[in-house]
Motif scaffolding. Structure first.
Motif, mmCIF file in Angstrom:
data_model
loop_
_atom_site.group_PDB
_atom_site.id
_atom_site.type_symbol
_atom_site.label_atom_id
_atom_site.label_comp_id
_atom_site.label_asym_id
_atom_site.label_seq_id
_atom_site.Cartn_x
_atom_site.Cartn_y
_atom_site.Cartn_z
ATOM 1 N N UNK A 4 7.988 0.003 25.501
ATOM 2 C CA UNK A 4 8.239 1.187 24.668
ATOM 3 C C UNK A 4 8.905 0.788 23.369
ATOM 4 N N UNK A 5 9.703 -0.296 23.432
ATOM 5 C CA UNK A 5 10.388 -0.743 22.224
ATOM 6 C C UNK A 5 9.416 -1.192 21.156
ATOM 7 N N UNK A 6 8.221 -1.656 21.600
ATOM 8 C CA UNK A 6 7.252 -2.128 20.626
ATOM 9 C C UNK A 6 6.457 -0.996 19.976
ATOM 10 N N UNK A 7 6.613 0.223 20.529
ATOM 11 C CA UNK A 7 5.875 1.351 19.933
ATOM 12 C C UNK A 7 6.557 1.729 18.624
ATOM 13 N N UNK A 8 5.842 1.805 17.568
ATOM 14 C CA UNK A 8 6.495 2.135 16.274
ATOM 15 C C UNK A 8 7.023 3.563 16.271
ATOM 16 N N UNK A 9 8.194 3.747 15.691
ATOM 17 C CA UNK A 9 8.827 5.071 15.553
ATOM 18 C C UNK A 9 8.038 5.921 14.558
ATOM 19 N N UNK A 10 7.954 7.201 14.805
ATOM 20 C CA UNK A 10 7.177 8.037 13.858
ATOM 21 C C UNK A 10 7.701 7.969 12.449
ATOM 22 N N UNK A 11 9.019 7.829 12.311
ATOM 23 C CA UNK A 11 9.562 7.762 10.959
ATOM 24 C C UNK A 11 9.188 6.492 10.244
ATOM 25 N N UNK A 21 17.541 -1.173 12.688
ATOM 26 C CA UNK A 21 18.098 -0.759 13.976
ATOM 27 C C UNK A 21 17.157 0.138 14.749
ATOM 28 N N UNK A 22 16.056 0.479 14.174
ATOM 29 C CA UNK A 22 15.147 1.391 14.862
ATOM 30 C C UNK A 22 14.494 0.652 16.017
ATOM 31 N N UNK A 23 14.538 1.312 17.164
ATOM 32 C CA UNK A 23 13.925 0.730 18.358
ATOM 33 C C UNK A 23 14.831 -0.153 19.157
ATOM 34 N N UNK A 24 16.063 -0.469 18.677
ATOM 35 C CA UNK A 24 16.989 -1.321 19.411
ATOM 36 C C UNK A 24 17.828 -0.491 20.353
ATOM 37 N N UNK A 25 18.325 -1.104 21.477
ATOM 38 C CA UNK A 25 19.192 -0.349 22.424
ATOM 39 C C UNK A 25 20.566 -0.114 21.804
ATOM 40 N N UNK A 26 21.259 0.955 22.306
ATOM 41 C CA UNK A 26 22.579 1.320 21.789
ATOM 42 C C UNK A 26 23.609 0.301 22.234
ATOM 43 N N UNK A 27 24.579 -0.030 21.442
ATOM 44 C CA UNK A 27 25.620 -0.996 21.843
ATOM 45 C C UNK A 27 26.517 -0.400 22.928
ATOM 46 N N UNK A 28 27.269 -1.299 23.582
ATOM 47 C CA UNK A 28 28.166 -0.871 24.654
ATOM 48 C C UNK A 28 29.305 -0.030 24.075
ATOM 49 N N UNK A 29 29.675 1.007 24.815
ATOM 50 C CA UNK A 29 30.790 1.881 24.393
ATOM 51 C C UNK A 29 30.448 2.853 23.277
#
Length: 953
Positions: A4-11, A21-29
């Motif tokens: 899913x991360x490889x799917x391009x964001x609509x924006x 930062x688009x498509x990357x997981x959220x940092x801890x905390x």
């Protein structure tokens, strides 16, 4: 399968450069929105299933940071650490965490000492104004209590009066019902249910023998009830008790019980009526106080008057005011007690005794007045009050005789006593009265009226000796002489009066003497009135102001219907200025309106002798003789006028009119021929041509007019008559030429322009008529007659549908802009509006032209169309009074009376019209100047004009 991360964001498709930062997981905390102040929350999906203690912690939910530690000093000087609560619930936007930022920090020693000093200063300043503040608060509280007293204060005087209540009165006080509601009175009482309509239906059904099915409240089953079964009543508990019931008898029993209770209440043990069962509402109505004041105001007034009485018990107005206050509030007995107490405290005040006689019943008032007379025997008012209380005439006379024994010099008592006596006894009383009161003019004059002529002369002589400064004695003496027919003595007595009063330093007031002359005329003494006027008319007036002042005085006397006084003034003015034409003329008009024909004839004869050059006076004399039917005398007067005023146009024409009115046409023609030879004028030529035209001698009339227009081309009436004669002969071209030639010589003659426009309109040339009127308006700007004729031409065209669009209303707007004060145009504009708008248009017209006869006539017609007949008649009379020469108002008023008036009103209107002889008005002149109507009198013209007018709609 792709991540899913490889799917391009609509924006990303929109942006040219992909964000890092688009498509990357959220940092801890990371908590979404924490950076902008949002508070995060966790759900079960975030926490997941329960974990063991050995599970690896989720770094996304990191533990909170340690709290900030502050060091505080305790009492022993030791420091201990205190953790500060930095939770969001402990945060305040203004004060920060834990309330005030400085709440836990102690003040400095200097700040604490300064606070103590300021606090001591504030206490000291407060002590200085403490007494003033407390006094002010006390005064305000007292004023508030006076304005809004408590209930116990309002009834304090009533509570004090309870000490005087006897035991029997306590027993007769009726019981007062409990004002509380039912719940407050007996909260545990059982509730009663009103009888429903079903019970009434059951009862009626049982009485008729029908079968009724009802529900038994104990079992809930339907049970049929016939005429023999028992019905039930609802008990207080809500149950039904069986039994045979007749609700009609229950109602009758209730009424009987109510009658018994009222009868018992109406007759108490002592026999006094406590409740009137028939008239208790009337009694309650009579108990309503008649005054409209507030109870608190009455209480304050009562307290104030009580303090005044206690402070100064000998002050009689306080007792009178207290009694009247109680009288107004309905406590009549209290008022009587107070006023009698006032009589005891102020025995020398007649006002208190008179107030007591008014309040005390009539049978006791006599004794009160008797005590008052004994206490104050010299009070005239008390003696008169005593006579008023007596019913018999003999007792009244007796009281006045006793009063005159006590007060023989009272003029008022003598007058009252004389009025009760017969003439002979009154004369005896007056002879004694003038001895006791020699300075009373009224008593002397009353005695003179009752005496014979000789005795009256002696009485008036004595009166003049005792009172040499009064003018009424002299005037009465003059009246006495006039009554005896000695008119030659009247003027002598008035002249002596003036000289005697001047000798005694009495100012001669001209206004007072003239008023006395008016009163003397009303009493019937004409010679005395005229003598007074001639004696004082010149007092206090400069020589140059005499004529103007005298004429003004004569007019005022005439307006007040003192005609003899006015006649005396005119006579004196004529003697002083015998050659003044204006005075003779005013006197002649006065005699014409208020005198007789003989007096007018005598005056005019004297006038023409003193002013022979005054043509008007000769003509008035001739007309006066002609109206009386004495044509021969009128001719003689005119012949004398010819001798005194040769070649006078007015006298020539008056002689011609006299002969023509008496059908002496040959005499009239000869006079006109002589006039054309000796005094040729345009008017003489016009009258000559008009007489020939009226006699249907058209050829002679045309010849005279042709001669006239050659000699007098600037006289428009000659051109008008030429055109009208040609129009009468149906010679339209000749009429048009006459009017056009007349306009060339008289471009400002409005009637010529109108005649030419009407001629063109009559021949069907509407466009020519419009152009004529337009040229006329250009030559004569701001002419209301021309604007009115133009508007009427357009209205006639609209009615005959000769024009495609309405022009009259816009033209009326232009006309009112050019002539905003024209009553002629406003009167036309009122009836050009629709019915709903006519009233508002008339209001605008009255604002612009309040005193214009055309507008008043239009308002009269408007009220007529609205069927307000009384108001219409009132406005017609107002119009006739404003401008009596306006013939249209007379014609419309007569038409109104013919339709809605009586025979007397019609005849009265006709007489008034004949007296003023109106000459102007569009509709009036159409009839009066018509050649066919030249022999008609004013009454005939009025009838014909009224019949020719359309009824207003």
């Amino acid at each position: 399968m792709a991540s899913i991360a490889n799917v391009p964001h609509p924006g990303a498709l929109v942006s040219k450069k992909k964000k890092a930062f688009i498509g990357l997981p959220a940092p801890l905390g990371y908590v979404a929105g924490a950076g902008r102040g949002a508070t995060g929350f966790t759900t079960r999906s975030d926490i997941g299933p329960a974990r063991d203690a050995s599970d690896v912690p989720d770094d996304r939910h990191a533990p909170p940071k340690p709290k900030i530690v502050r060091k505080t000093g305790d009492k022993n000087g030791e420091e201990e650490e205190e953790e500060e609560d930095l939770n969001d619930s402990n945060y305040d936007e203004f004060n920060g965490y834990g309330g005030s930022l400085f709440s836990k920090d102690p003040y400095d020693k200097d700040d604490e000492e300064a606070d103590q000093i300021y606090e001591s200063i504030d206490k000291r300043m407060d002590e200085k104004r403490k007494e003033y503040r407390e006094n002010k608060l006390r005064r305000e509280l007292e004023r508030y209590r006076q304005e809004r007293p408590k209930i116990q204060q309002q009834f304090s005087d009533l509570k004090r009066d309870l000490n005087a209540v006897t035991e029997d009165e306590w027993r007769t006080i009726p019981e007062v019902g409990d004002a509380r509601n039912k719940k407050m009175r007996n909260p545990r009482a059982e509730k009663f249910t009103p009888v429903p309509d079903s019970i009434l239906a059951h009862n009626s059904a049982i009485g008729s023998g029908e079968t009724v099915v009802s529900i038994d409240p104990r079992t809930g089953l339907k049970t049929p009830m016939t005429a023999g079964t028992s019905t039930g009543l609802l008990t207080p508990g809500g149950f039904v008790t069986p039994g045979n019931l007749d609700l009609r008898k229950i109602g009758q029993a209730r009424n009987t019980l109510m009658d018994l209770k009222l009868n018992q209440a109406s007759d108490s043990v002592s026999g006094q009526t406590v409740v009137d069962p028939k008239g208790y509402l009337t009694d309650l109505q009579s108990m309503i106080p008649s005054h409209g004041a507030d109870i608190s105001d009455i209480k304050k007034a009562r307290l104030l008057l009580k303090s005044v009485r206690e402070t100064n018990p000998n002050h009689s107005p306080a007792w009178i005011a207290s009694a009247r206050l109680e009288e107004v509030t309905g406590k009549l007995q209290t008022a009587r007690n107070l006023v009698m107490k006032g009589c005891e405290m102020c025995p020398n005040s007649e006002d208190v005794w008179l107030e007591a006689s008014r309040l005390i019943p009539a049978d006791l008032a006599k004794s009160v007045i008797a005590q008052a007379v004994q206490q104050i025997p010299l009070s005239v008012r008390l003696w008169i009050k005593a006579s008023e209380l007596e019913q018999e005439m003999k007792a009244k006379k007796k009281i006045f005789r006793k009063a005159l024994e006590q007060i023989p010099n009272s003029v008022r008592l003598w007058k009252e006593a004389v009025e009760l006596e017969e003439p002979e006894d009154a004369r005896i009383l007056l002879s004694r009265a003038v001895e006791c009161c020699p300075s009373s003019v009224e008593l002397w004059l009353a005695l003179a009226r009752l005496e014979t002529y000789d005795n009256a002369q002696r009485v008036l002589n004595k009166a003049r000796e005792n009172i040499p400064t009064d003018r009424q004695i002299w005037i009465t003496a003059a009246k006495l002489e006039e009554a005896q027919g000695k008119t030659q003595m009247v003027q002598k007595i008035i002249d002596r009066a003036i000289s005697s009063l001047n000798a005694n330093a009495v100012e001669i007031n001209r206004e007072q003497w003239l008023k006395d002359a008016m009163e003397t005329e009303k009493s019937g003494s004409v010679q005395t009135c005229q003598a007074i006027v001639s004696a004082v008319i010149s007092y206090g007036i400069d020589d140059e102001d005499r004529k103007h002042t005298w004429l003004e005085d004569a007019e005022n006397f005439a307006n007040q219907e003192a005609f003899e006084c006015a006649r005396a003034i005119y006579g004196h003015a004529i003697k002083t200025f015998p050659n003044k034409k204006s005075i003779w003329l005013r006197a002649a008009y006065f005699e014409k309106n208020h005198g007789t024909r003989q007096s007018l004839k005598n005056l005019l004869q004297a006038a023409v002798q003193n002013c022979p050059q005054a043509e008007v006076l000769w003509l008035m004399g001739a007309k006066s003789e002609w109206l009386t039917g004495n044509v021969h005398s009128a001719r003689e007067i005119l012949s004398l006028a010819f001798k005194a005023n040769p070649n006078s146009e007015e006298i020539w024409l008056a002689a011609v009119k006299l002969e023509s009115e008496n059908e002496e046409y040959s005499r009239a023609k000869k006079l006109l021929e002589k006039a054309r030879q000796s005094a040729p004028t345009a008017r003489v030529l016009m009258k000559s041509a008009k007489l020939e035209w009226q006699l249907k001698n058209i050829r002679e009339a045309k010849a005279l007019l042709a001669e006239g227009v050659k000699d007098y081309p600037n006289y428009p009436k000659l051109w008008m008559m030429s055109g009208q004669i040609a129009q009468q002969e149906n010679n339209i071209d000749a009429a048009r030429d006459a009017f056009n030639n007349g306009l060339k010589n008289n471009p400002t003659s409005v009637p010529l322009w109108i005649l030419l426009a009407r001629l063109e309109e009559k021949t069907g040339a509407l466009i020519k008529a419009r152009s004529v009127l337009e040229r006329a308006r250009l030559r004569n700007p701001k002419c209301q007659e021309l604007w009115l004729e133009s508007i009427r031409v357009e209205r006639r065209a609209e009615e005959s549908k000769e024009t495609a669009m309405p022009i009259a209303m816009p033209m009326m707007a232009k006309a009112l802009q050019e002539c905003p004060q024209s009553g002629l145009l406003w009167s036309e504009a009122i009836f050009m509006e629709n019915r709903p708008q006519r009233r508002s248009k008339s209001v605008d017209a009255l604002k612009r032209c309040e005193h214009d006869s055309n507008v008043l006539l239009a308002c009269s017609l408007l009220f007529w169309t609205e069927r307000k007949l009384n108001k219409s008649r009132e406005w017609f009379n107002r119009t006739l009074k404003l401008d009596p020469d306006f013939g249209d108002s007379w014609a419309y008023a007569y038409q109104f009376e013919l339709l809605h008036g009586t025979k007397e009103q019609q005849e009265d209107l006709k007489k008034r019209c004949a007296a003023v002889e109106p000459r102007h008005g569009d509709n009036w002149c159409k009839v009066s100047k018509d050649v066919a109507n030249w022999r008609l009198k004013t009454e005939d013209i009025l009838e014909k004009a009224a019949n020719s007018l359309p009824i207003p709609t």
